[in-house]
Design an enzyme around this catalytic site. Structure first.
Site, PDB file in Angstrom:
ATOM      1  N   SER A   1       0.163   6.295  -3.559  1.00 53.19           N
ATOM      2  CA  SER A   1      -0.699   6.558  -4.711  1.00 53.19           C
ATOM      3  C   SER A   1      -1.688   5.441  -4.983  1.00 53.19           C
ATOM      4  O   SER A   1      -2.822   5.696  -5.376  1.00 53.19           O
ATOM      5  CB  SER A   1       0.159   6.790  -5.969  1.00 53.19           C
ATOM      6  OG  SER A   1       1.014   7.898  -5.791  1.00 53.19           O
ATOM      7  N   ARG A   2      -1.271   4.185  -4.788  1.00 53.02           N
ATOM      8  CA  ARG A   2      -2.157   3.053  -5.058  1.00 53.02           C
ATOM      9  C   ARG A   2      -1.695   1.849  -4.261  1.00 53.02           C
ATOM     10  O   ARG A   2      -0.663   1.880  -3.587  1.00 53.02           O
ATOM     11  CB  ARG A   2      -2.199   2.727  -6.555  1.00 53.02           C
ATOM     12  CG  ARG A   2      -0.854   2.361  -7.148  1.00 53.02           C
ATOM     13  CD  ARG A   2      -0.971   2.000  -8.604  1.00 53.02           C
ATOM     14  NE  ARG A   2       0.314   1.624  -9.172  1.00 53.02           N
ATOM     15  CZ  ARG A   2       0.454   0.893 -10.259  1.00 53.02           C
ATOM     16  NH1 ARG A   2      -0.609   0.454 -10.909  1.00 53.02           N
ATOM     17  NH2 ARG A   2       1.655   0.591 -10.724  1.00 53.02           N
TER      18      ARG A   2
ATOM     19  N   GLY B   1      10.773   3.492   6.252  1.00 56.93           N
ATOM     20  CA  GLY B   1       9.482   3.054   5.741  1.00 56.93           C
ATOM     21  C   GLY B   1       9.473   1.570   5.410  1.00 56.93           C
ATOM     22  O   GLY B   1      10.456   1.025   4.887  1.00 56.93           O
TER      23      GLY B   1
ATOM     24  N   ASP C   1       7.963   0.059   3.101  1.00 55.06           N
ATOM     25  CA  ASP C   1       8.113  -0.181   1.668  1.00 55.06           C
ATOM     26  C   ASP C   1       9.583  -0.172   1.265  1.00 55.06           C
ATOM     27  O   ASP C   1      10.041  -1.017   0.484  1.00 55.06           O
ATOM     28  CB  ASP C   1       7.315   0.839   0.860  1.00 55.06           C
ATOM     29  CG  ASP C   1       7.647   2.291   1.206  1.00 55.06           C
ATOM     30  OD1 ASP C   1       8.255   2.558   2.272  1.00 55.06           O
ATOM     31  OD2 ASP C   1       7.287   3.179   0.398  1.00 55.06           O
ATOM     32  N   ARG C   2      10.334   0.774   1.814  1.00 59.74           N
ATOM     33  CA  ARG C   2      11.760   0.837   1.503  1.00 59.74           C
ATOM     34  C   ARG C   2      12.484  -0.389   2.057  1.00 59.74           C
ATOM     35  O   ARG C   2      13.391  -0.931   1.419  1.00 59.74           O
ATOM     36  CB  ARG C   2      12.354   2.127   2.053  1.00 59.74           C
ATOM     37  CG  ARG C   2      11.771   3.380   1.409  1.00 59.74           C
ATOM     38  CD  ARG C   2      12.213   4.646   2.119  1.00 59.74           C
ATOM     39  NE  ARG C   2      13.641   4.918   1.912  1.00 59.74           N
ATOM     40  CZ  ARG C   2      14.334   5.788   2.641  1.00 59.74           C
ATOM     41  NH1 ARG C   2      13.735   6.432   3.647  1.00 59.74           N
ATOM     42  NH2 ARG C   2      15.617   6.000   2.383  1.00 59.74           N
TER      43      ARG C   2
ATOM     44  N   ALA D   1       0.854  -1.190   0.000  1.00 64.80           N
ATOM     45  CA  ALA D   1       0.000   0.000   0.000  1.00 64.80           C
ATOM     46  C   ALA D   1       0.887   1.236   0.000  1.00 64.80           C
ATOM     47  O   ALA D   1       1.421   1.637   1.040  1.00 64.80           O
ATOM     48  CB  ALA D   1      -0.922  -0.009   1.213  1.00 64.80           C
TER      49      ALA D   1
END
Length: 266
Positions: free
Chosen positions: A13-14, A103, A105-106, A10
């Protein structure tokens, strides 16, 4: 055959998702919006029940609630884990002073990159709402990173905070530059704004890469990912590799490690 893992990334942006099999291969993928207004819900009706969902969420509580509702509607009671950055995991060591501030995601992207390019020094550039750069040594040590406004955010800031400059999306800017001349300087305002912000992205990447090569005194592979990667790549003058599933691949490794720690990469 063991049950697959459902992986969910997540972003700002999307939301992207994938199903990973026992070999950590992404066998099914898709994407959907933060809200139903942003597009249709994901069609998970044909997917087998996964072993669990592994989630990286940097988009906040509302998106987390949307994901939970979708999972509960399709697979009531499905186990789910929202990952957090750790000091070390799956062969990667986190060099942040406070590791959990990195983060998720990172972090997942670093794990995916280390597995995808074993034995190589890497500079990972990801182009989303923000442009992020990660320096990853061949031994799995993440030594630090950079965060800058993304291409779209740069253009939006200029359009919003000036009286006479247009507000451009990446789709518009990409179209404007598609037929642009080789000369980098443009002859109208929309193209000048598009190209200027694009060159700012490319300049950041090239400067960071050169500084890293000089600091490490070794070859460094530049890896590009994210929505604006194709556009930025056209402005680069250095060699690079495209890889668009680093985060999902990293989530697959994290999920596999949790299920069977013996399978984790060294």
């Amino acid at each position: 055959m063991s049950e697959p893992h459902l992986l969910i990334d997540a972003g700002n942006s999307r939301i992207k998702w994938a199903l990973a099999d026992a070999r950590r291969t992404l066998v099914d993928t898709g994407a959907f919006g933060h809200t139903r207004d942003g597009g249709a819900d994901p069609d998970w009706s044909r997917l087998p029940r996964p072993r669990g969902a592994w989630i990286s969420n940097v988009a906040g509580a509302d998106v987390a609630a949307r994901i939970d509702a979708l999972l509960d509607a399709r697979w009531p009671g499905l186990p789910r884990t929202t990952i957090r950055s750790r000091p070390a995991q799956c062969g990667v060591t986190n060099g942040y002073t406070t590791p959990e501030q990195l983060g998720s995601d990172r972090w997942a992207g670093l794990i995916g990159a280390h597995a995808a390019f074993p034995g190589e020094h890497l500079l990972i550039a990801t182009f989303g709402t923000a442009t992020t750069l990660e320096a990853l040594r061949a031994d799995g040590c993440f030594t630090g990173g950079l965060i800058a406004p993304g291409w779209a955010l740069m253009m939006r800031a200029l359009g919003t905070h000036t009286a006479q400059l247009p507000t451009l999306t990446t789709d518009i800017a990409s179209g404007l530059l598609a037929g642009a001349q080789a000369e980098p300087f443009q002859v109208d305002t929309p193209r000048s704004l598009s190209a200027g912000c694009l060159y700012a992205q490319a300049g950041l990447i090239e400067r960071a890469w050169r500084d890293l090569v000089a600091a490490w005194q070794a070859p460094v592979r530049l890896v590009l990912a994210g929505g604006a990667a194709d556009d930025v790549a056209r402005a680069l003058t250095i060699a690079h590799t495209r890889h668009d599933t680093l985060i999902l691949s990293g989530l697959a490794l994290i999920a596999a490690d949790a299920a069977d720690p013996a399978t984790a990469p060294d």
